[in-house]
Design a protein around this motif. Sequence first.
Motif, PDB file in Angstrom:
ATOM      1  N   UNK A 112       0.822  -1.211   0.000  1.00 24.34           N
ATOM      2  CA  UNK A 112       0.000   0.000   0.000  1.00 24.34           C
ATOM      3  C   UNK A 112       0.858   1.263   0.000  1.00 24.34           C
ATOM      4  N   UNK A 113       2.026   1.219   0.639  1.00 28.71           N
ATOM      5  CA  UNK A 113       2.946   2.356   0.608  1.00 28.71           C
ATOM      6  C   UNK A 113       3.595   2.424  -0.768  1.00 28.71           C
ATOM      7  N   UNK A 114       3.628   3.612  -1.355  1.00 28.83           N
ATOM      8  CA  UNK A 114       4.139   3.773  -2.709  1.00 28.83           C
ATOM      9  C   UNK A 114       5.648   4.023  -2.712  1.00 28.83           C
ATOM     10  N   UNK A 354       7.059  16.657   0.104  1.00 26.73           N
ATOM     11  CA  UNK A 354       8.236  15.805   0.196  1.00 26.73           C
ATOM     12  C   UNK A 354       9.074  16.240   1.388  1.00 26.73           C
ATOM     13  N   UNK A 355       9.387  15.305   2.275  1.00 23.89           N
ATOM     14  CA  UNK A 355      10.285  15.579   3.395  1.00 23.89           C
ATOM     15  C   UNK A 355      11.702  15.437   2.854  1.00 23.89           C
ATOM     16  N   UNK A 387       2.331  12.336   1.287  1.00 26.56           N
ATOM     17  CA  UNK A 387       3.624  12.790   1.807  1.00 26.56           C
ATOM     18  C   UNK A 387       4.685  11.742   1.508  1.00 26.56           C
ATOM     19  N   UNK A 388       5.819  12.216   0.987  1.00 25.10           N
ATOM     20  CA  UNK A 388       6.938  11.359   0.582  1.00 25.10           C
ATOM     21  C   UNK A 388       8.121  11.640   1.500  1.00 25.10           C
ATOM     22  N   UNK A 421       4.571   7.472   0.778  1.00 26.90           N
ATOM     23  CA  UNK A 421       5.591   6.950  -0.129  1.00 26.90           C
ATOM     24  C   UNK A 421       6.975   7.197   0.434  1.00 26.90           C
ATOM     25  N   UNK A 422       7.918   6.374  -0.024  1.00 24.51           N
ATOM     26  CA  UNK A 422       9.328   6.569   0.292  1.00 24.51           C
ATOM     27  C   UNK A 422      10.104   6.609  -1.020  1.00 24.51           C
TER      28      UNK A 422
END
Length: 602
Positions: A112-114, A354-355, A387-388, A421-422
């Motif tokens: 589920x995490x992109x 984006x962090x 949020x990435x 997302x990461x």
Amino acid sequence: NMKLLAGTLSSLLVLSADAFSPARVTKVRPSAALQNGGSLRSYLDSLGGAHAVEEEPPRFGSYLDSLGSAPAVGFGSSSPPVGQAISSSAGTAAPKYAQTDNFKSSPRWRKKTKQLATLGPASSSFEMIEKLFLAGTDVFRLNFSHGEHAQKKELLDVIRRVEAKYDHPIAILGDLQGPKLRVGTFANPDGERLQAGQIFRFDLDETPGTNQRVMLPHPEIIEASEIGHVLLIDDGKVKMEVVRSGPGYLDCTVVVPGMIKDRKGVNTPDSILEISCLTPKDREDLDYMLSIGVDWVALSFVQRPEDIVEIKRLIMAYNPNNAHPPHIMAKIEKPSCFFGDSLEQIVALCDGIMVARGDLGVECLPEDVPILQKTIIDECRTQGKPVVVATQMLESMIESPTPTRAEASDAATAIYDGADAIMLSAESAAGMYPEESVLMQQRIINRVEGDPHYSTYLQANRPKITDGSSASAIILAARQVAKNVDAKCIASFTVGGDTARKASMKRPEQPILAISPVIETCRHLAMSWGVYPEYCPEENINKDNFRDMLWVACEIGMKKGLVHDDKDLLVVTAGFPFGTPGAANIIRVIPAAGPTYWDATL
């Protein structure tokens, strides 16, 4: 109990399903196989798997043809299994669903995490981009700090070919460089070593620098700096504090000594500079991004909410008639983003965050960065914006086939925190192991998402939807009903994607199948947690017959591998009249077996 369930269903929500496909999916109708009591599987098998392809896909087919080597395959069709070549003929029948199922049941399609992967010299070929996609990449990042425009267009074309081949929308993020603040040059080509406690001057004099001074070709820094403000040189290797200022100069005390060389970068953590976050180069790059059709634009050097307003104005001016412009992602890398309510306003104005822990880690104390990361993620989840988390995720995999345990823990922490997302940077762009890096992230994601603690954390920190709209009420109800009846997925028909994003915001246990007649919406949703977008052209959605729409949802759910058995349940949401933004007002629970097995009231 049945009355209670019926009452619950009647108050349910409509999810918005968004996906993109460059080819038409022909309208599906129940066949004799279903009418005579056959199952969904037998019905699909009877079609030979070719029912979703037309010989000349609109828009995207001609686009692929223009690429020369691009395979002309309908994006709404079943995809070949991994490794199987596809014909260049658009009329070639797609493989049967049975062949697709094994592919769609892989771990790559269960997360589920992109995942975002940056493309570069190590990942510029069709073969490698395809491998990165199959390993887990949902969004590809084009870094406009490096390379020529023509190279970016070539990469975009390759991504679109992969997208068409595997029948799954892929988002493309163009990342603007932003201002680069640097010192001038020195008379000594080796630079100068500064000692702790000495006074060093920055001025506007173009004379080559010495051990006592150097040009700082940014009058905005001189004007914005006050006594006590800190300047960081070369990513913080040299630290100075302003002790005196005057017209055109700053006198600083060297706090952390070291070498200072030609054109090294300058960071100003205490100052808000009166400069645009868009340089002339950025404006040219932005125009080019808009001309080739990127899906997301990442804005660097964001200091304040006004920066988001500026880029929105430029995008609107480029094409005022574009109903689906690229989404804007603000990179949080300046301490000024946390002054007052700036973060809240920035998140509200943009489409994603984006962090950017690289520059953020330079301008903020190292021990503050993890806390700021959680603060940003929490604010984005509260407002329902993707949020990435980026920078140095698996840094050692640039040269090593495996990450350090600390890096694995760092990636896992971002997932536990609730990030959508990461991202990978040099690991996938220039490293020795780009495919392995993406695959490692995917393995970490699946491992974390399978941990009972993960679900507990998400439930404990699930944000509230407080806008009071009927669409939000439907979304809340759909999540609860899906949980109560153990549905396999939540299917949502959507146009702009708002309903799907709200559903993602609540982090349901089931995957969100977002079905949309807008290709751009599907690509935008590739960034959102738990959303599986699917493009379905408007002419293939019978807006006047909700029963037909339910059947389309069942078929797409089967194709995506989200349902497998006749008895699998889907919770379907939609809004009538269809196409009205935020009009989600219907919810249904249906078995995947098809219309023959449905209640006559559906």
